[in-house]
Design a protein around this motif. Structure first.
Motif, mmCIF file in Angstrom:
data_model
loop_
_atom_site.group_PDB
_atom_site.id
_atom_site.type_symbol
_atom_site.label_atom_id
_atom_site.label_comp_id
_atom_site.label_asym_id
_atom_site.label_seq_id
_atom_site.Cartn_x
_atom_site.Cartn_y
_atom_site.Cartn_z
ATOM 1 N N ALA A 51 0.851 -1.187 0.000
ATOM 2 C CA ALA A 51 0.000 0.000 0.000
ATOM 3 C C ALA A 51 0.887 1.238 0.000
ATOM 4 N N PHE A 52 0.987 1.911 -1.146
ATOM 5 C CA PHE A 52 1.763 3.143 -1.256
ATOM 6 C C PHE A 52 0.851 4.341 -1.006
ATOM 7 N N GLY A 53 1.333 5.302 -0.221
ATOM 8 C CA GLY A 53 0.508 6.474 0.013
ATOM 9 C C GLY A 53 1.134 7.457 0.973
ATOM 10 N N ASP A 54 0.286 8.360 1.468
ATOM 11 C CA ASP A 54 0.729 9.404 2.389
ATOM 12 C C ASP A 54 0.171 9.141 3.777
ATOM 13 N N SER A 55 -0.278 10.194 4.484
ATOM 14 C CA SER A 55 -0.716 10.016 5.868
ATOM 15 C C SER A 55 -1.983 9.179 5.978
ATOM 16 N N LEU A 56 -2.823 9.179 4.950
ATOM 17 C CA LEU A 56 -4.031 8.358 4.982
ATOM 18 C C LEU A 56 -3.683 6.877 4.962
ATOM 19 N N THR A 57 -2.620 6.536 4.247
ATOM 20 C CA THR A 57 -2.148 5.147 4.240
ATOM 21 C C THR A 57 -1.379 4.837 5.517
ATOM 22 N N ILE B 81 -0.169 -7.341 4.017
ATOM 23 C CA ILE B 81 -0.229 -6.013 3.402
ATOM 24 C C ILE B 81 0.877 -5.164 4.013
ATOM 25 N N ILE B 82 1.761 -4.677 3.168
ATOM 26 C CA ILE B 82 2.918 -3.894 3.595
ATOM 27 C C ILE B 82 2.557 -2.420 3.495
ATOM 28 N N ASN B 83 2.615 -1.714 4.605
ATOM 29 C CA ASN B 83 2.233 -0.306 4.653
ATOM 30 C C ASN B 83 3.423 0.571 4.273
ATOM 31 N N ARG B 84 3.333 1.212 3.116
ATOM 32 C CA ARG B 84 4.371 2.122 2.647
ATOM 33 C C ARG B 84 3.854 3.569 2.644
ATOM 34 N N GLY B 85 3.065 3.907 3.651
ATOM 35 C CA GLY B 85 2.561 5.266 3.760
ATOM 36 C C GLY B 85 3.514 6.149 4.543
ATOM 37 N N ILE B 86 3.782 7.344 4.032
ATOM 38 C CA ILE B 86 4.578 8.351 4.741
ATOM 39 C C ILE B 86 3.807 9.660 4.690
ATOM 40 N N GLY B 87 3.452 10.189 5.846
ATOM 41 C CA GLY B 87 2.643 11.392 5.933
ATOM 42 C C GLY B 87 3.295 12.592 5.285
ATOM 43 N N GLY B 88 2.484 13.405 4.602
ATOM 44 C CA GLY B 88 2.953 14.655 4.022
ATOM 45 C C GLY B 88 3.554 14.536 2.642
ATOM 46 N N GLN B 89 3.658 13.336 2.090
ATOM 47 C CA GLN B 89 4.336 13.193 0.804
ATOM 48 C C GLN B 89 3.424 13.530 -0.373
ATOM 49 N N THR B 90 4.030 14.074 -1.403
ATOM 50 C CA THR B 90 3.328 14.338 -2.655
ATOM 51 C C THR B 90 3.305 13.069 -3.501
ATOM 52 N N SER B 91 2.527 13.106 -4.577
ATOM 53 C CA SER B 91 2.489 11.958 -5.485
ATOM 54 C C SER B 91 3.860 11.699 -6.098
ATOM 55 N N THR B 92 4.648 12.750 -6.317
ATOM 56 C CA THR B 92 5.981 12.573 -6.896
ATOM 57 C C THR B 92 6.903 11.853 -5.934
ATOM 58 N N ARG C 193 -3.001 13.577 -2.668
ATOM 59 C CA ARG C 193 -3.701 14.481 -1.757
ATOM 60 C C ARG C 193 -2.859 15.726 -1.472
ATOM 61 N N ASN C 194 -1.566 15.579 -1.287
ATOM 62 C CA ASN C 194 -0.732 16.693 -0.844
ATOM 63 C C ASN C 194 -0.263 17.597 -1.973
ATOM 64 N N ASN C 195 -0.567 17.231 -3.213
ATOM 65 C CA ASN C 195 -0.288 18.145 -4.334
ATOM 66 C C ASN C 195 -1.436 18.136 -5.330
ATOM 67 N N ALA C 196 -2.656 17.999 -4.798
ATOM 68 C CA ALA C 196 -3.843 17.977 -5.654
ATOM 69 C C ALA C 196 -4.034 19.283 -6.400
ATOM 70 N N ALA C 197 -3.442 20.366 -5.935
ATOM 71 C CA ALA C 197 -3.569 21.657 -6.611
ATOM 72 C C ALA C 197 -2.842 21.682 -7.948
ATOM 73 N N THR C 198 -2.012 20.666 -8.199
ATOM 74 C CA THR C 198 -1.334 20.535 -9.496
ATOM 75 C C THR C 198 -1.767 19.203 -10.118
ATOM 76 N N PRO C 199 -2.998 19.132 -10.616
ATOM 77 C CA PRO C 199 -3.542 17.849 -11.070
ATOM 78 C C PRO C 199 -2.757 17.209 -12.206
ATOM 79 N N GLU C 200 -2.139 18.017 -13.073
ATOM 80 C CA GLU C 200 -1.360 17.431 -14.161
ATOM 81 C C GLU C 200 -0.214 16.603 -13.615
ATOM 82 N N THR C 201 0.424 17.112 -12.550
ATOM 83 C CA THR C 201 1.513 16.355 -11.934
ATOM 84 C C THR C 201 1.001 15.071 -11.313
#
Length: 620
Positions: free
Chosen positions: A25-31, A57-68, A503-511
């Motif tokens: 499971a890759f993600g940010d603080s929600l993961t 299920i391996i939790n690869r969530g790190i809070g605050g991270q952008t999609s990049t 979630r943390n860079n949703a303001a740049t949807p193209e990215t």
């Protein structure tokens, strides 16, 4: 002694026994599980038990991270590194890439921003810095933004000659209100405080490329350098300067420019002793620490060593007597100790302190690079730690045991794949450059495993700005050129991947769309699902609409692979006025949230069920 045993066995991704594919499971603080009441109520932990039979299920969530940043850990977006070389002549820490690290800010009333970055006809990188506003003082320190040099304070014996050199060109604006620009060599106190200028060559700001150089000899114990723009206070300033890499070096003459970070190497590593601990049969010499007459429960279960601080007492945990293991001996003071391990916090929260002891049951007998006796660990993950044997502050000149101990909390954890090595060489090298801050927000020394220049190892952070690469095998030195790709191990693992990013860079949807596409194309075997992005109650209406459009695009692109978590949460709303208001506003209902964004236990349970249903529907 056992010589040169690598860590590849400890780091093998292969499961111990056949079964369903694991899920990452890759993600940010929600993961990661922000808002959950415990580790057991994060959505990956809940989802694991919803499968029949249960799945890993391996939790690869790190809070605050952008999609990049998430995509760099997953392997879809390239992560490039540079490591320290054997002879760094240029004391400026980031002449090659300062423009990528530049932070827009205001100094003495003037805004500093890097408006362009490129390279000249010879490939020399530069950045264009615009400085504008009304001057509130007689100077502005550009060096703070350029090289971080104001914070780089170097120890130098009194009487040491140092040389500075640089090039600057004015390319826009005017010199109105500007008295001049200088490259400073400054004597400082131990904390970097200004004592005196000992060299201050001036640039010519006439739209030509101005080169300056100067040498001076210090009389105090510390020295630093910076760029200073002299200004008439109260003036309206607007000037753009093209700033080329400079050099700050010890010696009485300027030498050929050495860009930093530059080419480096992973140093040779040949430990005198190496031992791997896996717990398929028994505890393999790891015993409870007896403290205040109490022994914390330590058992082997499912191939792991399980440890519990069952009374929240002080220094509860497990330890290994080094001299009692085959080929072992008390580690002499000054030796470098390498400890690698996989840790999972099973219940509770708190810190586990890892380090060496003078003897079993004794006091701490190691020192970290930061001068502490232990590394404090508070999150599950793979860790690579390096200590120096001996701690004279605790009257322990040598190290006779290795320990994992917690204090003051009912903490329950497991250990596996423990590697203990020591010798005169360190497996670690400092990482001076990352194309993407892949471990931004990571907790402590948690590691990202992968391969750099053909060498297996782990990228780690100390929880601050310092990053390290720790090699997994004994071996000779390996050259690493600037911006060498790091290939995360997860990128080639055959698991199913759940991708919940943006979630943390949703303001740049193209990215976000580009990053998720890169992750999807990089998922082994095409086994991936994409989660919808949740809006926050603190978002503006415009941001919520951007997220709604982004989710619509993701749904159209990924169809059956799209997991509409927002819809699942909305469907589970109650009939209270508050929940219905949230639904009307396009938000997840507040009865399922712990705050403006993060879910509570009930919300994470609904998210878990949605991921599991989508995975089962794919036949995985």
């Amino acid at each position: 002694m056992l010589l040169g045993i690598g860590l590849s066995t400890a780091q093998s991704p292969a499961p111990r026994r056949p079964g369903p594919r694991a899920i990452i499971a890759f993600g940010d603080s929600l993961t990661e599980g922000a808002g959950a009441s415990s580790r057991d109520t994060t959505f990956p932990d809940i989802a694991a038990s919803l499968f029949d039979p249960p799945r890993t299920i391996i939790n690869r969530g790190i809070g605050g991270q952008t999609s990049t940043e998430i995509a760099a850990r997953q392997g879809g977006v390239p992560l490039k590194l540079a490591v320290a070389g054997g002879d760094i002549r240029n004391l400026y820490p980031h002449t090659r890439d300062w423009m990528n690290r530049f932070e827009t800010g205001i100094v003495n009333g003037l805004t500093h921003e890097c408006v362009n970055k490129s390279a000249d006809e010879n490939g020399l990188p530069y950045g264009d810095v615009r400085i504008h506003g009304t001057a509130a003082a007689g100077f502005t320190d550009i060096g703070r933004q350029i090289y971080g040099a104001i914070a780089a304070n170097y120890a130098a014996e009194p009487g040491t000659p140092c040389t500075i050199s640089s090039a600057v060109q004015m390319i826009a604006g005017s010199t109105s209100g500007i008295a001049g620009m200088r490259l400073l060599l400054i004597e400082a106190d131990e904390l970097g405080g200004y004592l005196a200028e000992i060299a201050a060559p001036a640039f010519t700001l006439d739209r030509t490329r101005s080169h300056v150089s100067a040498t001076a000899t210090n009389t105090h114990g510390f020295i630093r350098s910076t760029h200073l723009l002299d200004i008439i206070p109260g003036s309206a300033i607007d000037i753009t300067l093209r700033i080329f890499p400079g050099q700050f070096e010890q010696g009485a003459a300027a030498t050929a420019l050495q860009l930093t970070p530059g080419d480096g190497e992973i140093p040779a590593y040949h430990p005198e002793f190496s031992r791997l601990y896996r717990f398929d049969q028994d505890n393999d010499g790891w015993l409870p620490r007896i403290q205040d007459g109490h022994a914390a429960p330590v058992v082997t279960r499912d191939g792991r060593l399980v440890v519990e601080n069952d009374d929240a007492g002080v220094l509860r945990g497990c330890e290994l007597a080094i001299a009692e293991i085959p080929g072992g001996q008390i580690i002499p003071g000054g030796k470098l100790i390498h400890i690698a391990f996989d840790l999972e916090i099973l219940d509770g929260s708190g810190q586990i302190h890892v380090g060496g002891l003078g003897a079993p049951g004794g006091g701490w007998a190691t020192t970290t690079s930061g001068g502490d006796p232990t590394w404090p660990i508070s999150a599950s993950g793979h860790y690579e730690l390096v200590f120096t044997a001996g701690n004279l502050a605790n009257a322990n000149p040598t190290c006779g045991a290795i320990a994992f101990l917690s204090s003051g909390s009912l903490l329950h954890w497991s250990l596996d794949n423990i590697v203990i090595e020591w010798g005169d060489e360190s497996p670690q090298v400092e990482v001076l450059y990352q194309s993407i801050e892949a471990l931004h927000g990571a907790n402590g020394a948690i590691g990202l495993r992968g391969t750099l220049a053909g060498v297996e190892g782990t990228l780690t952070t100390d929880g601050g700005t310092r990053h390290l690469f720790t090699r997994s095998h004994a071996g000779d030195a390996v050259a690493v050129s600037y911006a060498t790709p790091f290939h995360p191990s997860d990128a080639t693992a055959g698991q199913i991947q759940w991708l919940w990013a943006g979630r943390n860079n949703a303001a740049t949807p193209e990215t976000v769309l580009s990053d998720i596409a890169a992750m999807a194309s990089h998922a082994p075997g095409g086994r991936y699902l994409v989660g919808s992005i949740l809006p926050s109650a603190s978002d503006t209406p415009e941001t919520r609409q951007t997220i709604a459009t982004l989710n619509a695009n993701l749904a159209a692109l990924y169809t059956t692979r799209f997991v509409d978590l927002h819809a699942a949460l909305t469907a589970a709303a109650n009939q209270t006025t508050e929940d219905q208001q949230d639904i009307a506003a396009g938000l997840a209902p507040r009865s399922l949230r712990a705050d403006a964004l993060h879910l509570n236990d009930q919300g994470y349970a609904i998210a878990a069920a949605a991921w599991v249903t989508a995975t089962t529907a794919m036949g995985w």
